[in-house]
Design an enzyme around this catalytic site. Structure first.
Site, PDB file in Angstrom:
ATOM      1  N   LYS A  97       4.552  -3.773   0.852  1.00  0.00           N
ATOM      2  CA  LYS A  97       4.720  -2.652   1.779  1.00  0.00           C
ATOM      3  C   LYS A  97       5.995  -2.782   2.622  1.00  0.00           C
ATOM      4  O   LYS A  97       6.597  -3.864   2.693  1.00  0.00           O
ATOM      5  CB  LYS A  97       3.476  -2.561   2.683  1.00  0.00           C
ATOM      6  CG  LYS A  97       2.192  -2.199   1.925  1.00  0.00           C
ATOM      7  CD  LYS A  97       1.009  -1.994   2.882  1.00  0.00           C
ATOM      8  CE  LYS A  97      -0.245  -1.594   2.131  1.00  0.00           C
ATOM      9  NZ  LYS A  97      -1.379  -1.285   3.048  1.00  0.00           N
ATOM     10  N   TYR A 101      -2.095   8.054  -1.508  1.00  0.00           N
ATOM     11  CA  TYR A 101      -3.272   7.737  -0.690  1.00  0.00           C
ATOM     12  C   TYR A 101      -4.206   8.941  -0.518  1.00  0.00           C
ATOM     13  O   TYR A 101      -4.947   8.998   0.470  1.00  0.00           O
ATOM     14  CB  TYR A 101      -2.828   7.217   0.683  1.00  0.00           C
ATOM     15  CG  TYR A 101      -2.430   5.750   0.688  1.00  0.00           C
ATOM     16  CD1 TYR A 101      -3.368   4.752   0.398  1.00  0.00           C
ATOM     17  CD2 TYR A 101      -1.136   5.354   0.994  1.00  0.00           C
ATOM     18  CE1 TYR A 101      -3.016   3.402   0.422  1.00  0.00           C
ATOM     19  CE2 TYR A 101      -0.773   4.000   1.020  1.00  0.00           C
ATOM     20  CZ  TYR A 101      -1.730   3.037   0.729  1.00  0.00           C
ATOM     21  OH  TYR A 101      -1.389   1.703   0.758  1.00  0.00           O
ATOM     22  N   ARG A 152      -2.540 -11.574   3.646  1.00  0.00           N
ATOM     23  CA  ARG A 152      -2.687 -10.787   4.875  1.00  0.00           C
ATOM     24  C   ARG A 152      -2.965 -11.678   6.082  1.00  0.00           C
ATOM     25  O   ARG A 152      -2.421 -11.452   7.161  1.00  0.00           O
ATOM     26  CB  ARG A 152      -3.780  -9.730   4.683  1.00  0.00           C
ATOM     27  CG  ARG A 152      -3.286  -8.567   3.807  1.00  0.00           C
ATOM     28  CD  ARG A 152      -4.397  -7.665   3.378  1.00  0.00           C
ATOM     29  NE  ARG A 152      -3.923  -6.380   2.858  1.00  0.00           N
ATOM     30  CZ  ARG A 152      -4.716  -5.483   2.277  1.00  0.00           C
ATOM     31  NH1 ARG A 152      -6.005  -5.722   2.153  1.00  0.00           N
ATOM     32  NH2 ARG A 152      -4.219  -4.345   1.840  1.00  0.00           N
ATOM     33  N   ASN A 167      -0.136  -4.356   6.762  1.00  0.00           N
ATOM     34  CA  ASN A 167      -0.812  -5.530   6.203  1.00  0.00           C
ATOM     35  C   ASN A 167      -0.177  -6.028   4.904  1.00  0.00           C
ATOM     36  O   ASN A 167      -0.858  -6.538   4.017  1.00  0.00           O
ATOM     37  CB  ASN A 167      -2.317  -5.259   6.061  1.00  0.00           C
ATOM     38  CG  ASN A 167      -2.604  -4.071   5.164  1.00  0.00           C
ATOM     39  OD1 ASN A 167      -1.683  -3.465   4.616  1.00  0.00           O
ATOM     40  ND2 ASN A 167      -3.864  -3.731   4.999  1.00  0.00           N
ATOM     41  N   HIS A 200      -0.452  -3.849  -0.921  1.00  0.00           N
ATOM     42  CA  HIS A 200      -1.487  -2.963  -1.463  1.00  0.00           C
ATOM     43  C   HIS A 200      -1.949  -3.536  -2.788  1.00  0.00           C
ATOM     44  O   HIS A 200      -1.140  -4.105  -3.527  1.00  0.00           O
ATOM     45  CB  HIS A 200      -0.921  -1.555  -1.712  1.00  0.00           C
ATOM     46  CG  HIS A 200      -1.843  -0.713  -2.545  1.00  0.00           C
ATOM     47  ND1 HIS A 200      -2.898  -0.017  -2.002  1.00  0.00           N
ATOM     48  CD2 HIS A 200      -1.915  -0.520  -3.884  1.00  0.00           C
ATOM     49  CE1 HIS A 200      -3.569   0.585  -2.986  1.00  0.00           C
ATOM     50  NE2 HIS A 200      -2.993   0.302  -4.139  1.00  0.00           N
ATOM     51  N   GLU A 225      -2.904   4.592 -10.236  1.00  0.00           N
ATOM     52  CA  GLU A 225      -1.824   4.063  -9.398  1.00  0.00           C
ATOM     53  C   GLU A 225      -0.636   3.552 -10.223  1.00  0.00           C
ATOM     54  O   GLU A 225       0.518   3.725  -9.819  1.00  0.00           O
ATOM     55  CB  GLU A 225      -2.374   2.961  -8.488  1.00  0.00           C
ATOM     56  CG  GLU A 225      -3.344   3.527  -7.447  1.00  0.00           C
ATOM     57  CD  GLU A 225      -3.874   2.477  -6.483  1.00  0.00           C
ATOM     58  OE1 GLU A 225      -4.510   2.878  -5.487  1.00  0.00           O
ATOM     59  OE2 GLU A 225      -3.662   1.269  -6.698  1.00  0.00           O
TER      60      GLU A 225
HETATM   61  P1  IDP Z   1      -7.025  -1.829   1.236  1.00  0.00           P
HETATM   62  O1  IDP Z   1      -5.530  -1.697   1.303  1.00  0.00           O
HETATM   63  O2  IDP Z   1      -7.485  -3.203   1.631  1.00  0.00           O
HETATM   64  O3  IDP Z   1      -7.591  -1.375  -0.094  1.00  0.00           O
HETATM   65  P2  IDP Z   1      -8.040   0.696   2.333  1.00  0.00           P
HETATM   66  O4  IDP Z   1      -9.333   0.853   3.027  1.00  0.00           O
HETATM   67  O5  IDP Z   1      -7.920   1.246   0.947  1.00  0.00           O
HETATM   68  O6  IDP Z   1      -7.643  -0.867   2.363  1.00  0.00           O
HETATM   69  O7  IDP Z   1      -6.945   1.369   3.257  1.00  0.00           O
HETATM   70  C1  IDP Z   1      -5.630   1.607   2.780  1.00  0.00           C
HETATM   71  C2  IDP Z   1      -4.659   1.149   3.824  1.00  0.00           C
HETATM   72  O8  IDP Z   1      -4.801   1.963   4.987  1.00  0.00           O
HETATM   73  C3  IDP Z   1      -4.830  -0.275   4.340  1.00  0.00           C
HETATM   74  O9  IDP Z   1      -4.240  -1.267   3.506  1.00  0.00           O
HETATM   75  C4  IDP Z   1      -4.161  -0.203   5.686  1.00  0.00           C
HETATM   76  O10 IDP Z   1      -2.723  -0.245   5.541  1.00  0.00           O
HETATM   77  C5  IDP Z   1      -4.564   1.194   6.156  1.00  0.00           C
HETATM   78  N1  IDP Z   1      -5.806   1.165   6.956  1.00  0.00           N
HETATM   79  C6  IDP Z   1      -7.068   0.945   6.513  1.00  0.00           C
HETATM   80  N2  IDP Z   1      -7.964   0.999   7.516  1.00  0.00           N
HETATM   81  C7  IDP Z   1      -7.248   1.285   8.622  1.00  0.00           C
HETATM   82  C8  IDP Z   1      -7.606   1.480  10.003  1.00  0.00           C
HETATM   83  O11 IDP Z   1      -8.777   1.405  10.402  1.00  0.00           O
HETATM   84  N3  IDP Z   1      -6.571   1.744  10.870  1.00  0.00           N
HETATM   85  C9  IDP Z   1      -5.261   1.838  10.457  1.00  0.00           C
HETATM   86  N4  IDP Z   1      -4.900   1.668   9.177  1.00  0.00           N
HETATM   87  C10 IDP Z   1      -5.871   1.385   8.271  1.00  0.00           C
HETATM   88 MG    MG Z   2      -7.608   0.514  -0.993  1.00  0.00          MG
END
Ligand code: IDP
Ligand code: MG
Length: 138
Positions: free
Chosen positions: A9, A49, A102, A112, A115, A126
């Site tokens: 990212k 997304y 992470r 974080n 992805h 994807e």
């Molecule tokens: P993942 O990347 O671990 O699969 P997802 O739930 O798919 O997590 O969420 C996609 C991305 O959205 C996360 O990697 C993070 O960058 C962001 N994200 C997820 N939850 C939150 C939140 O509660 N607040 C802000 N950003 C979030």
């Molecule tokens: Mg995800």
């Protein structure tokens, strides 16, 4: 042999962590079979997304993901979807296991570092979002 999409990212690219992330994949028996650097437009990030479009963080997430260059990669290996998710650690770095990408580098639940696809169906969508068949190494 499974496939998954990984994205380094914008936060990781700007902090000089591309090599660190790739080293972890290579050190864990994961093969990189396609790779490119690109900067997503806001629209591209919204499409990528789309599953999260109703989430409160969607606007901020797509701003972040289109804020600077990313490195998109196709990873291959046995159980690579799960293996990559394990190396990445939990979405919230505060809950991520020790030694995960992470946990070691994320600064924020949003920023974080990486992805990773979460299922074979997601991985197929994807991968095709960023790569055509001629860009994948056999
Ligand atoms: P993942 O990347 O671990 O699969 P997802 O739930 O798919 O997590 O969420 C996609 C991305 O959205 C996360 O990697 C993070 O960058 C962001 N994200 C997820 N939850 C939150 C939140 O509660 N607040 C802000 N950003 C979030
Ligand atoms: Mg995800």
């Amino acid at each position: 042999m499974g496939k998954t999409l990984s994205i380094i990212k914008p936060d990781a690219v700007s902090r000089g962590l591309i090599g660190e992330v790739i080293k972890r994949f290579e050190n864990n028996g994961i093969r990189i079979t396609a790779m490119k650097m690109l900067k997503m437009s806001k629209k591209q990030a919204q499409g990528f997304y789309a599953v999260h479009r109703e989430k409160p963080f969607f606007e901020s997430l797509t701003d972040f993901m289109s804020s600077g260059p990313v490195v998109a990669m196709v990873l291959e290996g046995d159980n690579v979807i799960e293996k990559n998710r394990t190396l990445m650690g939990a979405t919230n770095y505060k809950e991520a296991a020790e030694g995960t990408i992470r946990r070691d580098y994320a600064t924020d639940i949003e920023k974080n570092i990486v992805h990773g696809s979460d299922s074979p169906e997601t991985a197929e969508f994807e991968i095709s979002y960023f790569f055509n068949q001629f860009e994948l190494v056999d």
